[in-house]
Design a protein around this motif. Structure first.
Motif, PDB file in Angstrom:
ATOM      1  N   ILE A 105       0.828  -1.175   0.095  1.00 13.48           N
ATOM      2  CA  ILE A 105       0.019   0.027   0.038  1.00 13.48           C
ATOM      3  C   ILE A 105       0.851   1.182  -0.019  1.00 13.48           C
ATOM      4  CG2 ILE A 105      -1.679   1.274   1.475  1.00 13.48           C
ATOM      5  CD1 ILE A 105      -2.661  -1.510   2.071  1.00 13.48           C
ATOM      6  N   HIS A 124      12.085   0.045   5.502  1.00 11.74           N
ATOM      7  CA  HIS A 124      12.663  -0.324   6.782  1.00 11.74           C
ATOM      8  C   HIS A 124      13.869  -1.396   6.510  1.00 11.74           C
ATOM      9  CE1 HIS A 124      11.844  -3.117  10.414  1.00 11.74           C
ATOM     10  NE2 HIS A 124      12.377  -2.284  10.919  1.00 11.74           N
ATOM     11  N   SER A 125      13.563  -2.435   5.670  1.00 16.34           N
ATOM     12  CA  SER A 125      14.785  -3.291   5.433  1.00 16.34           C
ATOM     13  C   SER A 125      15.396  -2.889   4.116  1.00 16.34           C
ATOM     14  CB  SER A 125      14.384  -4.851   5.430  1.00 16.34           C
ATOM     15  OG  SER A 125      13.112  -4.816   4.750  1.00 16.34           O
ATOM     16  N   ASP A 183      13.610   2.969  11.071  1.00 16.34           N
ATOM     17  CA  ASP A 183      12.457   2.331  11.968  1.00 16.34           C
ATOM     18  C   ASP A 183      11.479   3.242  12.340  1.00 16.34           C
ATOM     19  OD1 ASP A 183      10.844   1.013  13.840  1.00 16.34           O
ATOM     20  OD2 ASP A 183      12.619  -0.166  14.663  1.00 16.34           O
ATOM     21  N   VAL A 184      10.344   3.287  12.090  1.00 13.58           N
ATOM     22  CA  VAL A 184       9.559   4.470  12.697  1.00 13.58           C
ATOM     23  C   VAL A 184       9.278   4.379  14.254  1.00 13.58           C
ATOM     24  CG1 VAL A 184       8.335   5.000  10.359  1.00 13.58           C
ATOM     25  CG2 VAL A 184       7.353   3.283  11.825  1.00 13.58           C
ATOM     26  N   ASN A 219       2.180   4.947   7.149  1.00 16.83           N
ATOM     27  CA  ASN A 219       1.492   3.688   6.565  1.00 16.83           C
ATOM     28  C   ASN A 219       2.166   2.312   7.253  1.00 16.83           C
ATOM     29  OD1 ASN A 219       0.665   2.059   4.065  1.00 16.83           O
ATOM     30  ND2 ASN A 219       2.769   1.681   3.985  1.00 16.83           N
ATOM     31  N   ALA A 220       3.766   2.709   7.629  1.00 16.25           N
ATOM     32  CA  ALA A 220       4.363   1.500   8.021  1.00 16.25           C
ATOM     33  C   ALA A 220       3.647   0.708   8.960  1.00 16.25           C
ATOM     34  CB  ALA A 220       5.549   1.848   8.775  1.00 16.25           C
ATOM     35  N   MET A 260      -2.875   5.162   8.680  1.00 17.55           N
ATOM     36  CA  MET A 260      -3.260   4.016   8.099  1.00 17.55           C
ATOM     37  C   MET A 260      -3.940   3.343   9.404  1.00 17.55           C
ATOM     38  SD  MET A 260      -4.158   2.899   5.320  1.00 17.55           S
ATOM     39  CE  MET A 260      -2.814   3.976   4.348  1.00 17.55           C
ATOM     40  N   ALA A 261      -5.105   3.359   9.407  1.00 15.25           N
ATOM     41  CA  ALA A 261      -5.798   2.453  10.493  1.00 15.25           C
ATOM     42  C   ALA A 261      -6.421   1.040   9.765  1.00 15.25           C
ATOM     43  CB  ALA A 261      -7.205   3.139  10.935  1.00 15.25           C
ATOM     44  N   TYR A 272      -3.135  -6.172  16.953  1.00 11.34           N
ATOM     45  CA  TYR A 272      -3.140  -5.148  15.854  1.00 11.34           C
ATOM     46  C   TYR A 272      -4.332  -4.455  15.729  1.00 11.34           C
ATOM     47  CZ  TYR A 272      -3.513  -4.371  10.737  1.00 11.34           C
ATOM     48  OH  TYR A 272      -3.646  -3.826   9.681  1.00 11.34           O
ATOM     49  N   LYS A 321      -4.451  -0.157  15.755  1.00 16.19           N
ATOM     50  CA  LYS A 321      -5.439   0.453  14.715  1.00 16.19           C
ATOM     51  C   LYS A 321      -6.381   1.254  15.439  1.00 16.19           C
ATOM     52  CE  LYS A 321      -2.831  -0.907  11.338  1.00 16.19           C
ATOM     53  NZ  LYS A 321      -2.048  -0.080  10.690  1.00 16.19           N
ATOM     54  N   GLY A 366     -10.204  -2.423   4.395  1.00 18.59           N
ATOM     55  CA  GLY A 366     -10.580  -3.848   4.780  1.00 18.59           C
ATOM     56  C   GLY A 366      -9.792  -4.758   4.148  1.00 18.59           C
ATOM     57  N   VAL A 372      -6.956  -6.069   1.760  1.00 14.49           N
ATOM     58  CA  VAL A 372      -6.344  -5.456   0.416  1.00 14.49           C
ATOM     59  C   VAL A 372      -5.128  -6.545   0.004  1.00 14.49           C
ATOM     60  CG1 VAL A 372      -4.857  -3.693  -0.664  1.00 14.49           C
ATOM     61  CG2 VAL A 372      -6.484  -3.181   1.355  1.00 14.49           C
ATOM     62  N   THR A 389      -1.834  -7.604  -0.644  1.00 15.97           N
ATOM     63  CA  THR A 389      -0.514  -7.361  -0.263  1.00 15.97           C
ATOM     64  C   THR A 389       0.371  -8.578   0.409  1.00 15.97           C
ATOM     65  OG1 THR A 389      -0.951  -6.523   2.111  1.00 15.97           O
ATOM     66  CG2 THR A 389      -1.191  -4.764  -0.006  1.00 15.97           C
ATOM     67  N   THR A 404      -1.593  -9.768   3.455  1.00 17.74           N
ATOM     68  CA  THR A 404      -2.550 -10.504   3.474  1.00 17.74           C
ATOM     69  C   THR A 404      -2.333 -12.124   2.823  1.00 17.74           C
ATOM     70  OG1 THR A 404      -3.407  -9.194   1.545  1.00 17.74           O
ATOM     71  CG2 THR A 404      -4.242  -8.779   3.944  1.00 17.74           C
TER      72      THR A 404
HETATM   73  P1  NAP Z   1       2.915  -4.795   3.681  1.00 21.53           P
HETATM   74  O1  NAP Z   1       3.081  -5.118   2.427  1.00 21.53           O
HETATM   75  O2  NAP Z   1       3.624  -5.674   4.662  1.00 21.53           O
HETATM   76  O3  NAP Z   1       4.029  -3.390   3.848  1.00 21.53           O
HETATM   77  C1  NAP Z   1       4.384  -2.711   5.135  1.00 21.53           C
HETATM   78  C2  NAP Z   1       5.400  -1.887   5.003  1.00 21.53           C
HETATM   79  O4  NAP Z   1       5.402  -1.421   6.269  1.00 21.53           O
HETATM   80  C3  NAP Z   1       6.662  -2.826   4.616  1.00 21.53           C
HETATM   81  O5  NAP Z   1       7.211  -2.202   3.631  1.00 21.53           O
HETATM   82  C4  NAP Z   1       7.596  -2.847   5.730  1.00 21.53           C
HETATM   83  O6  NAP Z   1       8.803  -2.938   5.638  1.00 21.53           O
HETATM   84  C5  NAP Z   1       7.152  -1.424   6.279  1.00 21.53           C
HETATM   85  N1  NAP Z   1       7.386  -1.481   7.882  1.00 21.53           N
HETATM   86  C6  NAP Z   1       7.423  -2.570   8.766  1.00 21.53           C
HETATM   87  N2  NAP Z   1       7.635  -2.143  10.044  1.00 21.53           N
HETATM   88  C7  NAP Z   1       8.377  -0.787   9.819  1.00 21.53           C
HETATM   89  C8  NAP Z   1       8.995   0.016  10.691  1.00 21.53           C
HETATM   90  N3  NAP Z   1       9.262  -0.263  12.055  1.00 21.53           N
HETATM   91  N4  NAP Z   1       9.489   1.260  10.199  1.00 21.53           N
HETATM   92  C9  NAP Z   1       9.339   1.462   8.886  1.00 21.53           C
HETATM   93  N5  NAP Z   1       8.620   0.703   8.065  1.00 21.53           N
HETATM   94  C10 NAP Z   1       8.201  -0.713   8.585  1.00 21.53           C
HETATM   95  O7  NAP Z   1       1.827  -4.182   4.201  1.00 21.53           O
HETATM   96  P2  NAP Z   1       0.303  -3.557   3.473  1.00 21.53           P
HETATM   97  O8  NAP Z   1      -0.788  -4.438   3.465  1.00 21.53           O
HETATM   98  O9  NAP Z   1       1.080  -2.798   2.239  1.00 21.53           O
HETATM   99  O10 NAP Z   1       0.170  -2.614   4.659  1.00 21.53           O
HETATM  100  C11 NAP Z   1       0.511  -1.294   4.972  1.00 21.53           C
HETATM  101  C12 NAP Z   1      -0.512  -0.612   5.845  1.00 21.53           C
HETATM  102  O11 NAP Z   1      -1.882  -0.795   5.583  1.00 21.53           O
HETATM  103  C13 NAP Z   1      -0.229  -1.061   7.406  1.00 21.53           C
HETATM  104  O12 NAP Z   1      -0.203  -0.211   8.224  1.00 21.53           O
HETATM  105  C14 NAP Z   1      -1.284  -2.030   7.484  1.00 21.53           C
HETATM  106  O13 NAP Z   1      -1.597  -2.432   8.878  1.00 21.53           O
HETATM  107  C15 NAP Z   1      -2.477  -1.223   6.803  1.00 21.53           C
HETATM  108  N6  NAP Z   1      -3.584  -2.374   6.261  1.00 21.53           N
HETATM  109  C16 NAP Z   1      -3.279  -3.341   5.311  1.00 21.53           C
HETATM  110  C17 NAP Z   1      -4.417  -4.217   5.086  1.00 21.53           C
HETATM  111  C18 NAP Z   1      -4.386  -4.998   4.277  1.00 21.53           C
HETATM  112  O14 NAP Z   1      -5.490  -5.882   3.749  1.00 21.53           O
HETATM  113  N7  NAP Z   1      -3.299  -5.178   3.545  1.00 21.53           N
HETATM  114  C19 NAP Z   1      -5.700  -3.816   5.811  1.00 21.53           C
HETATM  115  C20 NAP Z   1      -5.852  -2.744   6.835  1.00 21.53           C
HETATM  116  C21 NAP Z   1      -4.802  -1.986   7.029  1.00 21.53           C
HETATM  117  P3  NAP Z   1       9.594  -4.353   5.852  1.00 21.53           P
HETATM  118  O15 NAP Z   1       9.171  -5.292   5.126  1.00 21.53           O
HETATM  119  O16 NAP Z   1      11.293  -3.973   5.226  1.00 21.53           O
HETATM  120  O17 NAP Z   1       9.944  -4.397   7.436  1.00 21.53           O
END
Ligand code: NAP
Length: 242
Positions: A16, A36-37, A60-61, A87-88, A137-138, A152, A156, A183, A185, A187, A190
């Motif tokens: 996202i 992050h990584s 690291d946020v 967003n992290a 990002m909630a 989690y 949120k 909801g 998404v 990625t 999930t």
């Molecule tokens: P994702 O693909 O796992 O991406 C999350 C990103 O956050 C990764 O690039 C990760 O980097 C980074 N991150 C993790 N810990 C961090 C830290 N301490 N400092 C800086 N960056 C950090 O997940 P996503 O699905 O895109 O999710 C993005 C956001 O949307 C999150 O807040 C998630 O909770 C929210 N969300 C997602 C969904 C869904 O269905 N996917 C639903 C509701 C909310 P590394 O991999 O390098 O650690």
């Protein structure tokens, strides 16, 4: 109207966050891409191909001092912090009875404290500017709760409370703060779910499809463009919560 603005997006190497970075780049924003990584050269090139600057910053946020130095560096090198997207995020799913202290703390530290750290340090810059848009990002589970996600969901829900409080504090200086509650998404986050869990999700989505990263990115751009919306939580979830 966003052309030339500086957008800081955390955790933007993939998923996202990457889609949000690209969406703001397409609007003409210069991008500060926190990762992050690691982040791929292709991702940075994709952003720069929009004709904007991309400044990648690793960190690291959940680290208060990192957030301070990141925002100081952005102000110095880019001149302003116009948009901040927190967003992290991470998950460490486990049933309550088996959840470790580490599983609880790590999710709260990254998701909720990370958001606080970034907002805390961006706010002084935005208040001085008398403008700015913060987008957090909630998740729908922060509103509904979810078995297996006590950590989690709490993080949120905390982000929603933080968003509304920050909105009230910063509104007098024209700074907005809103949250997006996605909801399901598609990625990496999930992708780890079983087919059974995914089908169960789909059955409660009235629009009968999973969300795509671009669906969330459009909501972030919407909030950044509208300076008369603050303190709101926008569900982008195919109708899952209504
Ligand atoms: P994702 O693909 O796992 O991406 C999350 C990103 O956050 C990764 O690039 C990760 O980097 C980074 N991150 C993790 N810990 C961090 C830290 N301490 N400092 C800086 N960056 C950090 O997940 P996503 O699905 O895109 O999710 C993005 C956001 O949307 C999150 O807040 C998630 O909770 C929210 N969300 C997602 C969904 C869904 O269905 N996917 C639903 C509701 C909310 P590394 O991999 O390098 O650690």
């Amino acid at each position: 109207m966003l052309k030339g603005k500086t957008a800081v997006i955390t955790g933007a190497a993939k998923g996202i966050g990457k889609a949000i970075a690209l969406a703001f780049a397409k609007e003409g924003c210069n991008i500060v891409l926190n990762y992050h990584s690691s982040v791929s050269d292709e991702t940075i090139q994709e952003i720069e191909a929009c004709g904007v600057t991309c400044m990648p910053v690793q960190g690291d946020v959940s680290d208060f001092d990192f957030a301070a130095s990141l925002l100081k560096q952005v102000k110095k090198e880019m001149g302003s912090v116009d948009i901040l997207v927190n967003n992290a995020g991470i998950t460490r799913d486990m049933l309550l009875m088996r959840m470790s202290e580490e599983e609880f703390d790590s999710v709260i530290n990254t998701n909720l404290k990370g958001t606080f750290n970034m907002v805390r340090h961006a706010s002084s810059i935005m208040l001085k500017q008398r403008s700015g848009a913060i987008i957090n990002m909630a998740s729908v589970v922060g509103v509904m709760g979810n078995a297996g996600q006590v950590n989690y969901a709490a993080s949120k829900a905390g982000i929603i409370g933080l968003t509304k409080s920050v909105a009230k504090e910063l509104a007098p200086r024209g700074v907005t703060c809103n949250a997006i509650a996605p909801g399901f998404v598609e990625t990496d986050m999930t992708a780890v779910l079983t087919d059974e869990q995914k089908e169960k999700m789909l059955s409660v989505i009235p629009l009968k499809r999973y969300g795509q990263v671009e669906d969330i990115a459009k909501a972030a751009v919407f909030f950044a463009k509208n300076t008369y919306i603050t303190g709101q939580v926008l569900n982008v979830d195919g109708g899952m919560v209504m």
